[in-house]
Structure formats: structure tokens, C-alpha cells
Design a protein around this motif. Structure first.
Motif, PDB file in Angstrom:
ATOM      1  N   LEU A  53       0.885  -1.228   0.012  1.00 44.54           N
ATOM      2  CA  LEU A  53      -0.102   0.047  -0.040  1.00 44.54           C
ATOM      3  C   LEU A  53       0.704   1.036  -0.147  1.00 44.54           C
ATOM      4  CD1 LEU A  53      -2.692  -1.117   2.668  1.00 44.54           C
ATOM      5  CD2 LEU A  53      -2.984  -0.953   0.296  1.00 44.54           C
ATOM      6  N   GLY A  54       0.597   2.150  -0.922  1.00 45.68           N
ATOM      7  CA  GLY A  54       1.529   3.395  -1.199  1.00 45.68           C
ATOM      8  C   GLY A  54       2.888   2.725  -1.680  1.00 45.68           C
ATOM      9  N   GLY A  55       2.953   1.993  -2.586  1.00 46.66           N
ATOM     10  CA  GLY A  55       4.087   1.117  -2.887  1.00 46.66           C
ATOM     11  C   GLY A  55       4.918   1.699  -3.843  1.00 46.66           C
ATOM     12  N   GLY A  56       4.505   2.915  -4.267  1.00 42.80           N
ATOM     13  CA  GLY A  56       5.244   4.030  -4.955  1.00 42.80           C
ATOM     14  C   GLY A  56       6.024   3.265  -6.355  1.00 42.80           C
ATOM     15  N   THR A  57       7.229   3.394  -6.453  1.00 47.86           N
ATOM     16  CA  THR A  57       8.040   2.755  -7.517  1.00 47.86           C
ATOM     17  C   THR A  57       8.175   1.138  -7.577  1.00 47.86           C
ATOM     18  OG1 THR A  57      10.112   2.903  -6.327  1.00 47.86           O
ATOM     19  CG2 THR A  57       9.482   4.942  -7.320  1.00 47.86           C
ATOM     20  N   GLY A  58       7.658   0.492  -6.783  1.00 49.80           N
ATOM     21  CA  GLY A  58       7.584  -0.807  -6.648  1.00 49.80           C
ATOM     22  C   GLY A  58       8.934  -1.446  -6.212  1.00 49.80           C
ATOM     23  N   TRP A  59       9.764  -0.870  -5.541  1.00 46.21           N
ATOM     24  CA  TRP A  59      11.050  -1.148  -5.349  1.00 46.21           C
ATOM     25  C   TRP A  59      10.999  -2.406  -4.310  1.00 46.21           C
ATOM     26  CZ3 TRP A  59      15.976   0.094  -7.007  1.00 46.21           C
ATOM     27  CH2 TRP A  59      17.099  -0.293  -6.060  1.00 46.21           C
ATOM     28  N   VAL A  60      10.327  -2.099  -3.291  1.00 46.18           N
ATOM     29  CA  VAL A  60       9.962  -3.247  -2.237  1.00 46.18           C
ATOM     30  C   VAL A  60       9.402  -4.458  -2.833  1.00 46.18           C
ATOM     31  CG1 VAL A  60       9.074  -3.801   0.168  1.00 46.18           C
ATOM     32  CG2 VAL A  60      10.319  -1.615  -0.330  1.00 46.18           C
ATOM     33  N   ALA A  61       8.228  -4.028  -3.560  1.00 50.19           N
ATOM     34  CA  ALA A  61       7.470  -5.068  -4.308  1.00 50.19           C
ATOM     35  C   ALA A  61       8.190  -5.971  -5.124  1.00 50.19           C
ATOM     36  CB  ALA A  61       6.233  -4.665  -4.939  1.00 50.19           C
ATOM     37  N   ARG A  62       9.093  -5.746  -6.092  1.00 53.11           N
ATOM     38  CA  ARG A  62      10.094  -6.283  -6.964  1.00 53.11           C
ATOM     39  C   ARG A  62      10.913  -7.227  -6.066  1.00 53.11           C
ATOM     40  NH1 ARG A  62      10.042  -1.590  -9.698  1.00 53.11           N
ATOM     41  NH2 ARG A  62      11.987  -0.774  -8.923  1.00 53.11           N
ATOM     42  N   TYR A  63      11.581  -6.603  -4.960  1.00 53.58           N
ATOM     43  CA  TYR A  63      12.297  -7.613  -4.183  1.00 53.58           C
ATOM     44  C   TYR A  63      11.497  -8.750  -3.542  1.00 53.58           C
ATOM     45  CZ  TYR A  63      16.107  -8.798  -1.025  1.00 53.58           C
ATOM     46  OH  TYR A  63      16.826  -9.760  -0.490  1.00 53.58           O
ATOM     47  N   LEU A  64      10.147  -8.407  -2.876  1.00 50.59           N
ATOM     48  CA  LEU A  64       9.444  -9.500  -2.488  1.00 50.59           C
ATOM     49  C   LEU A  64       8.816 -10.359  -3.577  1.00 50.59           C
ATOM     50  CD1 LEU A  64       7.511  -7.622   0.168  1.00 50.59           C
ATOM     51  CD2 LEU A  64       9.545  -8.826   0.584  1.00 50.59           C
ATOM     52  N   ALA A  65       8.876 -10.038  -5.037  1.00 51.96           N
ATOM     53  CA  ALA A  65       7.976 -10.738  -5.820  1.00 51.96           C
ATOM     54  C   ALA A  65       8.076 -12.174  -5.972  1.00 51.96           C
ATOM     55  CB  ALA A  65       7.998  -9.966  -7.100  1.00 51.96           C
ATOM     56  N   PRO A  66       9.625 -12.412  -5.872  1.00 52.73           N
ATOM     57  CA  PRO A  66      10.349 -14.035  -6.264  1.00 52.73           C
ATOM     58  C   PRO A  66       9.734 -14.702  -4.964  1.00 52.73           C
ATOM     59  CG  PRO A  66      12.038 -12.388  -6.730  1.00 52.73           C
ATOM     60  CD  PRO A  66      10.665 -11.643  -6.167  1.00 52.73           C
ATOM     61  N   GLN A  67       9.557 -14.107  -3.819  1.00 55.36           N
ATOM     62  CA  GLN A  67       9.298 -14.935  -2.584  1.00 55.36           C
ATOM     63  C   GLN A  67       7.794 -15.022  -2.064  1.00 55.36           C
ATOM     64  OE1 GLN A  67      11.807 -13.005   0.657  1.00 55.36           O
ATOM     65  NE2 GLN A  67      12.772 -12.126  -1.169  1.00 55.36           N
ATOM     66  N   CYS A  68       6.929 -14.644  -3.102  1.00 60.15           N
ATOM     67  CA  CYS A  68       5.379 -14.813  -2.903  1.00 60.15           C
ATOM     68  C   CYS A  68       4.509 -15.110  -3.891  1.00 60.15           C
ATOM     69  CB  CYS A  68       4.835 -13.449  -2.305  1.00 60.15           C
ATOM     70  SG  CYS A  68       4.663 -12.003  -3.336  1.00 60.15           S
ATOM     71  N   GLY A  69       3.236 -15.402  -3.972  1.00 62.24           N
ATOM     72  CA  GLY A  69       2.585 -15.810  -5.105  1.00 62.24           C
ATOM     73  C   GLY A  69       2.488 -14.865  -6.159  1.00 62.24           C
ATOM     74  N   GLU A  70       1.746 -13.680  -5.641  1.00 60.56           N
ATOM     75  CA  GLU A  70       1.737 -12.510  -6.404  1.00 60.56           C
ATOM     76  C   GLU A  70       1.707 -11.073  -5.337  1.00 60.56           C
ATOM     77  OE1 GLU A  70      -2.105 -12.488  -8.512  1.00 60.56           O
ATOM     78  OE2 GLU A  70      -3.285 -13.024  -6.550  1.00 60.56           O
ATOM     79  N   ILE A  71       1.898 -10.247  -6.104  1.00 65.03           N
ATOM     80  CA  ILE A  71       2.203  -8.903  -5.273  1.00 65.03           C
ATOM     81  C   ILE A  71       1.582  -7.644  -6.047  1.00 65.03           C
ATOM     82  CG2 ILE A  71       4.491  -8.546  -5.893  1.00 65.03           C
ATOM     83  CD1 ILE A  71       4.977  -7.357  -2.942  1.00 65.03           C
ATOM     84  N   TYR A  72       0.692  -6.839  -5.276  1.00 65.55           N
ATOM     85  CA  TYR A  72       0.016  -5.608  -5.817  1.00 65.55           C
ATOM     86  C   TYR A  72       0.806  -4.403  -5.324  1.00 65.55           C
ATOM     87  CZ  TYR A  72      -3.958  -8.542  -7.404  1.00 65.55           C
ATOM     88  OH  TYR A  72      -4.806  -9.528  -8.001  1.00 65.55           O
ATOM     89  N   VAL A  73       1.051  -3.484  -6.307  1.00 72.26           N
ATOM     90  CA  VAL A  73       1.519  -2.304  -5.880  1.00 72.26           C
ATOM     91  C   VAL A  73       0.538  -1.148  -6.076  1.00 72.26           C
ATOM     92  CG1 VAL A  73       3.360  -0.210  -6.253  1.00 72.26           C
ATOM     93  CG2 VAL A  73       3.940  -2.594  -6.674  1.00 72.26           C
ATOM     94  N   LEU A  74       0.137  -0.581  -4.799  1.00 69.50           N
ATOM     95  CA  LEU A  74      -0.937   0.309  -5.197  1.00 69.50           C
ATOM     96  C   LEU A  74      -0.429   1.861  -4.584  1.00 69.50           C
ATOM     97  CD1 LEU A  74      -4.510   0.052  -3.824  1.00 69.50           C
ATOM     98  CD2 LEU A  74      -3.389   2.003  -2.900  1.00 69.50           C
ATOM     99  N   ASP A  75      -0.870   2.633  -5.540  1.00 64.73           N
ATOM    100  CA  ASP A  75      -0.105   4.011  -5.241  1.00 64.73           C
ATOM    101  C   ASP A  75      -1.254   5.044  -5.883  1.00 64.73           C
ATOM    102  OD1 ASP A  75       2.438   4.903  -3.849  1.00 64.73           O
ATOM    103  OD2 ASP A  75       1.591   6.646  -5.412  1.00 64.73           O
ATOM    104  N   GLU A  76      -1.225   6.195  -5.515  1.00 64.64           N
ATOM    105  CA  GLU A  76      -2.124   7.302  -6.390  1.00 64.64           C
ATOM    106  C   GLU A  76      -1.024   8.083  -7.399  1.00 64.64           C
ATOM    107  OE1 GLU A  76      -4.979   9.504  -3.811  1.00 64.64           O
ATOM    108  OE2 GLU A  76      -3.701   8.660  -2.142  1.00 64.64           O
ATOM    109  N   SER A  77      -0.133   7.922  -7.103  1.00 68.82           N
ATOM    110  CA  SER A  77       1.180   8.745  -7.898  1.00 68.82           C
ATOM    111  C   SER A  77       1.304   8.054  -9.407  1.00 68.82           C
ATOM    112  CB  SER A  77       2.283   9.162  -7.449  1.00 68.82           C
ATOM    113  OG  SER A  77       3.313   9.700  -8.119  1.00 68.82           O
ATOM    114  N   ALA A  78       0.766   8.682 -10.584  1.00 72.42           N
ATOM    115  CA  ALA A  78       1.178   7.757 -11.825  1.00 72.42           C
ATOM    116  C   ALA A  78       2.657   7.853 -11.995  1.00 72.42           C
ATOM    117  CB  ALA A  78       0.242   8.540 -12.933  1.00 72.42           C
ATOM    118  N   GLY A  79       3.201   9.132 -11.757  1.00 67.62           N
ATOM    119  CA  GLY A  79       4.615   9.091 -11.976  1.00 67.62           C
ATOM    120  C   GLY A  79       5.480   7.851 -11.180  1.00 67.62           C
TER     121      GLY A  79
END
Length: 204
Positions: A53-79
Motif C-alpha cells: 500500500l503506497g508502494g510507489g515505484t515498486g522497489w520493495v514489491a519487486r524484491y518480494l515478488a520472487p518470494q510470494c505468489g503475487e504482489i500488488y503495488v497500489l499508489d495514487e501517483s502515476a509518476g
């Protein structure tokens, strides 16, 4: 599950849209990112459905992605979200973290990494995290303790980059989590920054 954009956000996003090109570099240089420690504490088994939540650029999500089934990055900033791809398990959702488009009890794990102090309505944010987590699902919060002397410099610098901050001390956050239906699991404090994990209480 079909994901729509959800409601319009209440958090001002122009500052994040302005800084998105150098945000990851800033976070790395200052040592704010703690993706390795977050992954270690979560100890994912490879099958979990996770939301950042508020995952921004997805930096943390990309690191966690290989370790989970799926991961959602939710943020309000299109940039910020323009940088969030890069792994087949990462799903990108542009939406407001206070009113997400996810169904009840959808996730095994929710992450709030360096997000809480950017959100004015923290009560609603934690309530929404509780709603979308399954019973005994885990919420990880990484933020800084407003009462710690070491937080002063971070608060000063971030206020100039991102605008108004809504800093709380760790005691206040833990009390709110308990009120919102989370039980203590573990917590770790590193200087003025902390990481805590709480588990959604099962209905009695």
C-alpha cells in the motif's frame, strides 16, 4: 479478480509525481529502503498474496515478488507507478489506499513501507488494511518514531521534499493497531526507524 481504479485519493500526489525520477536513488543513497530486512521478517513461503500500500515505484514489491505468489503495488501517483513493473508477479493498481478496490479478506500480507507519515487519516488507512487482510493475515509497518531525537532530520528533509507530514510516535501507532483489530506478532527497532508486524485478529 478485476481491479478498477477505486475512489479518487485524498493524499496530495503532485510532490511524488515531481520526484519520481530520482526517488529510488534518494532512498538508496539515504539508506531508507529496508527491503532485505522486510523480506527476512516476513519469511514468505512463496504462495502468499501481498499488497504494498503506497508502494510507489515498486522497489520493495519487486524484491518480494520472487518470494510470494503475487504482489500488488497500489499508489495514487502515476509518476511513481511508471517505475513499478519489472516482474511477472507484480500487479500495478492506481488507487487510494484509504479506499482500495480490493474485496474483504483478500490478502495474506499487507505492507506499509515508509508510508504512514505521509497519510493524514491514519485511522482509516489502518482500518482499510484490516478490511482487505484475511483473518490472521499480517500487516508490516516500516516508519519512523516521531518521538525519537533521530527523526528530526528525516522530518525536516522529507517535509521539504514532499510537503506536510503526519508523524506519530510508535506508542500511538501500536495503540491504534490494537483498536483496529491487530494483535502483536513481532517488532524491531533500528534507531529512529522501526518495523513492526501485526496480525489481524480473528473474529470472536
Amino acid at each position: 479478480m478485476k481491479i478498477d481504479q477505486g475512489k479518487e485519493g485524498t493524499r496530495a500526489v503532485p510532490a511524488f509525481d515531481r520526484v519520481h525520477r530520482f526517488y529510488d536513488a534518494y532512498m538508496r543513497v539515504t539508506g531508507i529502503y529496508r527491503e532485505k530486512l522486510i523480506a527476512k521478517l516476513l519469511s514468505l513461503k512463496g504462495t502468499e498474496r501481498v499488497v504494498d500500500l503506497g508502494g510507489g515505484t515498486g522497489w520493495v514489491a519487486r524484491y518480494l515478488a520472487p518470494q510470494c505468489g503475487e504482489i500488488y503495488v497500489l499508489d495514487e501517483s502515476a509518476g511513481m507507478l511508471s517505475h513499478a513493473g519489472g516482474h511477472r508477479s507484480v500487479r500495478i493498481v492506481k488507487a487510494n489506499a484509504l479506499a482500495t478496490p480490493f474485496p474483504d479478506s483478500y490478502f495474506d500480507v499487507a505492507v506499509l513501507s515508509d508510508v504512514l507519515h505521509h497519510v493524514a487519516d491514519q485511522e482509516t488507512l489502518l482500518g482499510e488494511a484490516h478490511r482487505i487482510l484475511r483473518p490472521k493475515g499480517r500487516l508490516l509497518i516500516y516508519d519512523f518514531d516521531a518521538d525519537h531525537p533521530g527523526a528530526r532530520l528525516s522530518r525536516w528533509f522529507e517535509a521539504r521534499l514532499f510537503g506536510q507530514l503526519y508523524c506519530r510516535n510508535l506508542v500511538w501507532v501500536e495503540q491504534l493497531l490494537a483498536e483496529k483489530g491487530f494483535d502483536a506478532v513481532k517488532g524491531i527497532v533500528r534507531g529512529h526507524r522501526y518495523i513492526i508486524i501485526r496480525e489481524k485478529r480473528e473474529a470472536s
